[in-house]
Write a protein that holds these residues in place. Structure first.
Motif, PDB file in Angstrom:
ATOM      1  N   GLU A  32       0.836  -1.191   0.000  1.00  0.00           N
ATOM      2  CA  GLU A  32       0.000   0.000   0.000  1.00  0.00           C
ATOM      3  C   GLU A  32       0.881   1.255   0.000  1.00  0.00           C
ATOM      4  O   GLU A  32       0.658   2.206  -0.754  1.00  0.00           O
ATOM      5  CB  GLU A  32      -0.888  -0.041   1.249  1.00  0.00           C
ATOM      6  N   ARG A  39      -4.964   6.399  -6.863  1.00  0.00           N
ATOM      7  CA  ARG A  39      -5.943   5.330  -7.059  1.00  0.00           C
ATOM      8  C   ARG A  39      -7.392   5.793  -6.978  1.00  0.00           C
ATOM      9  O   ARG A  39      -8.304   5.101  -7.394  1.00  0.00           O
ATOM     10  CB  ARG A  39      -5.707   4.218  -6.015  1.00  0.00           C
ATOM     11  N   GLU A  84      -8.488   1.032  -4.969  1.00  0.00           N
ATOM     12  CA  GLU A  84      -7.627  -0.060  -4.535  1.00  0.00           C
ATOM     13  C   GLU A  84      -8.361  -1.005  -3.576  1.00  0.00           C
ATOM     14  O   GLU A  84      -9.328  -0.631  -2.926  1.00  0.00           O
ATOM     15  CB  GLU A  84      -6.352   0.462  -3.860  1.00  0.00           C
ATOM     16  N   TYR A 105      -9.019  -6.989 -11.192  1.00  0.00           N
ATOM     17  CA  TYR A 105      -7.911  -6.298 -10.536  1.00  0.00           C
ATOM     18  C   TYR A 105      -6.578  -6.585 -11.202  1.00  0.00           C
ATOM     19  O   TYR A 105      -6.372  -7.644 -11.804  1.00  0.00           O
ATOM     20  CB  TYR A 105      -7.830  -6.710  -9.063  1.00  0.00           C
ATOM     21  N   SER A 158      -2.147  -5.888 -10.255  1.00  0.00           N
ATOM     22  CA  SER A 158      -1.236  -5.580  -9.158  1.00  0.00           C
ATOM     23  C   SER A 158       0.152  -5.340  -9.739  1.00  0.00           C
ATOM     24  O   SER A 158       0.389  -5.584 -10.929  1.00  0.00           O
ATOM     25  CB  SER A 158      -1.207  -6.707  -8.128  1.00  0.00           C
TER      26      SER A 158
END
Length: 301
Positions: free
Chosen positions: A207, A218, A222, A240, A242
Motif C-alpha cells: 500500500e 488510485r 484499490e 484487478y 497488481s
C-alpha cells in the motif's frame, strides 16, 4: 518490580477490565487490583483510570506499558537462548507472501527429506517477518526490498542488528493480472496506462509502495488484503491488477497470470534473508539457501 506482573498488566490493558483479566488469568479480582495498586505506589504514578465501563491507561501508563512490552520481548528472547544453540535440523522460516518462495520450499523438502523433522514456514508482511525473527519465534526471515528507495526496513534491520544477505537482486517491476485481462496483451505498460484500473495490494508494505514510490493516484479503487489467498482471488476475478517485483506466481499453476513489464521504472527489488548476527546457520539452512539461489537462477536468468 516482579516481572511476573507484566503479563497481568498487559492482560488488563487488553481486556479493559480488571475482572475479565482476572478471570482469564485464573486469579481473583482483588488480587489483580492489589497488584496494580502496589505497582502504582511503587512507581509513583497511576497506571489505569477506573470508570464504570472498565479501565483505560493513563498517559503515564501508556509509556509504562510500552517499556514493559519491550522488557517482555527481551525476556522471551532470553528464555529461548538454550534452544537457540541446540543442534537443529528443522527449518523455521517467516517469509513474505510469495508462491514462488513457498514452491521452492516445498521442492527443497521433496528433494532433501529429513525424516522425523517438522519444518515451519509462515507468510507475513515485511515488518512482521522482522518481528518474528527479533522475538525468536522463527530463526530466519525472507524479505523483499527495493534498496534505492527510502523506507524504514533498512532502519529496522540496523536497529535490531540483523544479518542481511541478498538471495536475488535486480528483479524488475511487472504489472500482474489474469491472462484474459484487457491489459494482458500489451508488450509493456506505463504508469499512465494503468491509471483507472482497480489495484489489489497487501496492507502496509505494498500500500505504501503504490502511494509513495509509484505515485499512483488510485481514487479509492484499490483493494487492500492481508493474505495471499485473498490477493489471488481478487486477481482471479479478472477485475484487478497488481504490481509484482518478483513475478512470484509465474512458475506455478500453469502460468495462469500475465506479467507485463512496467516501463520507465529504474527501481528494482531484491529478495534477501535475515537472521540475528549472533546466529550461525545450520548445515540444512545453508543447503536450503543454496538451493533457493539456484531456484531463482533457473527462473529469472
Amino acid at each position: 518490580m516482579n516481572t511476573n506482573h507484566i503479563a497481568i498488566l498487559l492482560e488488563v490493558e487488553s481486556c479493559r477490565s480488571i475482572s475479565k483479566a482476572a478471570s482469564n488469568l485464573y486469579m481473583s479480582q482483588p488480587q489483580v487490583s492489589n497488584i496494580i495498586r502496589n505497582l502504582e505506589e511503587e512507581n509513583g504514578f497511576p497506571i489505569f483510570v477506573r470508570t464504570r465501563s472498565g479501565v483505560s491507561l493513563t498517559p503515564q501508563g501508556k509509556l509504562f506499558l510500552e517499556s514493559l512490552r519491550a522488557i517482555q520481548t527481551e525476556m522471551e528472547k532470553i528464555s529461548r537462548i538454550p534452544e537457540h544453540f541446540q543442534e537443529k535440523k528443522d527449518l523455521s522460516i517467516a517469509a513474505i507472501y510469495s508462491r514462488f518462495l513457498f514452491q521452492a520450499f516445498l521442492r527443497f523438502r521433496e528433494l532433501f527429506p529429513e525424516r522425523g523433522v517438522t519444518d515451519y514456514f509462515m507468510e507475513e508482511m515485511n515488518d512482521s517477518v522482522i518481528d518474528r525473527v527479533v522475538s525468536r519465534q522463527v530463526r530466519i526471515g525472507i524479505l523483499s526490498r527495493t534498496p534505492n528507495l527510502p523506507g524504514h526496513l533498512g532502519n529496522l534491520i540496523e536497529r535490531y542488528n540483523l544479518d542481511y544477505q541478498v538471495l536475488k537482486d535486480q528483479l524488475p517491476m511487472n504489472v500482474m493480472m489474469r491472462r484474459d485481462h484487457t491489459l494482458a496483451s500489451e508488450k509493456q505498460l506505463t504508469l499512465s496506462q494503468i491509471q483507472g484500473y482497480p489495484v489489489v495490494c497487501f496492507q502496509r508494505s505494498d500500500e505504501e509502495f503504490f502511494r509513495d514510490y509509484l505515485h499512483i493516484e488510485r481514487e479509492g479503487t484499490e483493494l487492500v488484503v492481508s493474505d495471499r489467498a485473498s490477493f489471488l482471488e481478487a486477481l482471479d476475478s479478472g477485475n484487478y491488477i497488481s504490481i509484482s517485483s518478483t513475478s512470484s506466481e509465474k512458475v506455478t499453476q500453469g502460468n495462469k497470470y500475465a506479467y507485463v513489464p512496467l516501463s520507465g521504472m529504474s527501481n528494482r527489488s531484491e529478495i534477501a534473508y535475515i537472521k540475528p548476527k549472533t546466529y550461525q546457520l545450520t548445515d540444512r539452512e545453508q543447503q536450503f539457501f543454496h538451493f533457493l539461489k539456484t531456484f531463482f537462477t533457473k527462473y529469472y536468468n
